[in-house]
Design a protein around this motif. Structure first.
Motif, PDB file in Angstrom:
ATOM      1  N   PRO A 107      -2.215  16.805 -37.623  1.00 12.38           N
ATOM      2  CA  PRO A 107      -3.509  16.279 -38.254  1.00 12.38           C
ATOM      3  C   PRO A 107      -4.472  16.356 -37.136  1.00 12.38           C
ATOM      4  O   PRO A 107      -5.801  16.400 -37.207  1.00 12.38           O
ATOM      5  N   ALA A 108      -4.049  15.848 -35.839  1.00 11.85           N
ATOM      6  CA  ALA A 108      -5.103  15.524 -34.844  1.00 11.85           C
ATOM      7  C   ALA A 108      -5.314  16.926 -34.056  1.00 11.85           C
ATOM      8  O   ALA A 108      -6.647  17.103 -33.422  1.00 11.85           O
ATOM      9  N   THR A 109      -4.303  17.790 -33.774  1.00 11.69           N
ATOM     10  CA  THR A 109      -4.953  18.889 -33.039  1.00 11.69           C
ATOM     11  C   THR A 109      -4.881  20.389 -33.798  1.00 11.69           C
ATOM     12  O   THR A 109      -5.315  21.247 -33.390  1.00 11.69           O
ATOM     13  N   ASN A 110      -4.257  20.333 -35.140  1.00 13.81           N
ATOM     14  CA  ASN A 110      -4.020  21.582 -35.909  1.00 13.81           C
ATOM     15  C   ASN A 110      -3.049  22.544 -35.464  1.00 13.81           C
ATOM     16  O   ASN A 110      -2.852  23.593 -36.001  1.00 13.81           O
ATOM     17  N   ALA A 111      -2.180  22.131 -34.567  1.00 15.11           N
ATOM     18  CA  ALA A 111      -1.227  22.938 -34.060  1.00 15.11           C
ATOM     19  C   ALA A 111       0.123  22.887 -34.825  1.00 15.11           C
ATOM     20  O   ALA A 111       0.329  21.684 -35.506  1.00 15.11           O
ATOM     21  N   LEU A 112       0.791  23.926 -34.659  1.00 16.78           N
ATOM     22  CA  LEU A 112       2.136  24.128 -35.761  1.00 16.78           C
ATOM     23  C   LEU A 112       2.860  22.981 -34.874  1.00 16.78           C
ATOM     24  O   LEU A 112       3.084  23.001 -33.559  1.00 16.78           O
ATOM     25  N   THR A 113       3.665  22.275 -35.574  1.00 18.90           N
ATOM     26  CA  THR A 113       4.807  21.361 -35.104  1.00 18.90           C
ATOM     27  C   THR A 113       5.975  21.142 -36.140  1.00 18.90           C
ATOM     28  O   THR A 113       5.788  21.612 -37.281  1.00 18.90           O
ATOM     29  N   ASP A 121      11.492  22.977 -37.445  1.00 25.25           N
ATOM     30  CA  ASP A 121      11.594  24.248 -37.540  1.00 25.25           C
ATOM     31  C   ASP A 121      10.863  24.721 -36.170  1.00 25.25           C
ATOM     32  O   ASP A 121      11.345  25.626 -35.690  1.00 25.25           O
ATOM     33  N   VAL A 122       9.475  24.443 -36.095  1.00 25.09           N
ATOM     34  CA  VAL A 122       8.807  24.923 -34.969  1.00 25.09           C
ATOM     35  C   VAL A 122       9.508  24.481 -33.664  1.00 25.09           C
ATOM     36  O   VAL A 122       9.651  25.408 -32.680  1.00 25.09           O
ATOM     37  N   GLU A 123       9.858  23.517 -33.503  1.00 26.23           N
ATOM     38  CA  GLU A 123      10.842  23.246 -32.046  1.00 26.23           C
ATOM     39  C   GLU A 123      11.990  23.800 -32.042  1.00 26.23           C
ATOM     40  O   GLU A 123      12.399  24.353 -30.699  1.00 26.23           O
ATOM     41  N   TRP A 183       4.542  33.070 -34.452  1.00 28.66           N
ATOM     42  CA  TRP A 183       4.448  32.576 -35.713  1.00 28.66           C
ATOM     43  C   TRP A 183       3.628  33.338 -36.654  1.00 28.66           C
ATOM     44  O   TRP A 183       2.420  33.485 -36.119  1.00 28.66           O
ATOM     45  N   GLN A 184       4.095  33.670 -37.846  1.00 32.61           N
ATOM     46  CA  GLN A 184       3.113  34.391 -38.567  1.00 32.61           C
ATOM     47  C   GLN A 184       2.877  33.416 -39.986  1.00 32.61           C
ATOM     48  O   GLN A 184       4.022  33.426 -41.038  1.00 32.61           O
TER      49      GLN A 184
END
Length: 270
Positions: free
Chosen positions: A48-54, A57-59, A74-75
């Protein structure tokens, strides 16, 4: 002659086996196109703070990419496009909290990386009403209609609620189920047990899980059925992360320790 043959056998036995290579096209492009729907914390979501995927699963995907020597691209897509995307080659993999079902094996092969299971939960304020799981008989229970949860809830109800079945309420995803629970439109909800600890941390004192999981399932990374070398390479990369402790560290970070596996499996889902 016998000594020479024995020496050859021993020498061959001492040579380490070659690692499985990536398919030539994957090696050439140097990347894996991985489908994801970032709406299932803690598995995948946007910070929510950066809008980055996290998320776990992402890590995990990024760690697998490092082991394989490729970049993860990532798609974002929709859930209903997952299987068409893998079948038509628009993506190389799906890593998005996807349950490994035997019914999906014709379209995709799954490298399983987590155990999970659906679990009942209620509002903490009403927890005293639900002494055990049988108290859900006759109650309104909600869960995402896009998952296997409706059929699993029905099977559990048939087995434990003779004459007073659960009244299932289909919802538009797990978030909708939690909203309806808070609004009192349903008495309980069902969600994967891999997500509940994280959500309970986000909203302390709001939810209370009741009983145990009602089924045992595997979460898997989906790959094209024909890509045997890629499947083996990903399984070996996952085993390497398990062996070096990286996998266990990610489980602990995302409160998934109870869902961990000891070794990668392929198509272990039922």
């Amino acid at each position: 002659m016998m000594k020479r043959c024995l020496a050859v056998v021993l020498m061959c036995a001492s040579v380490p086996s070659m690692a499985v290579e990536l398919p030539p096209e994957i090696a050439r492009q140097g990347s894996l196109r991985v489908a994801i729907v970032p709406n299932y914390p803690p598995m995948e979501f946007r910070d929510p703070a950066t809008n980055a995927l996290t998320g776990f699963d992402v890590e995990l995907g990024e760690a697998l990419g490092r082991k394989l020597g490729v970049k993860i691209v990532w798609q974002e897509t929709s859930f209903d496009q997952f299987m068409p995307s893998i079948a038509t080659g628009r993506v190389d993999a799906i890593l998005s909290g996807m349950t490994d079902y035997a019914s999906r094996h014709e379209t995709a092969t799954f490298v399983d990386y987590l155990r999970n299971g659906p679990r009942f939960f209620v509002q903490q304020s009403r927890a005293a009403e639900f002494k055990d799981m049988t108290t859900f008989c006759g109650k309104r229970v909600g869960a995402s209609r896009r998952t296997s949860f409706p059929s699993l809830i029905a099977a559990w109800s048939d087995a434990h609620c003779a004459g007073d079945p659960i009244k299932f309420v289909g919802t538009e995803g797990s978030g909708d189920a939690r909203t309806q629970l808070k609004q009192g439109r349903i008495d309980a909800a069902v969600q994967g047990n891999e997500t509940l600890p994280y959500l309970m941390d986000l909203e302390p004192g709001v939810y209370a899980p009741i009983g145990e999981t009602i089924a045992s399932q595997f979460t898997g990374l989906a790959l094209p059925v024909k890509e045997k070398a890629l499947q083996q390479a990903v399984a070996e990369a996952l085993d390497a992360l398990i062996a070096d402790g990286s996998y266990r560290a990610l489980l602990a970070k995302w409160k998934l320790t109870d869902n961990g596996i000891e070794k990668a499996t392929i198509n272990a889902g039922q």
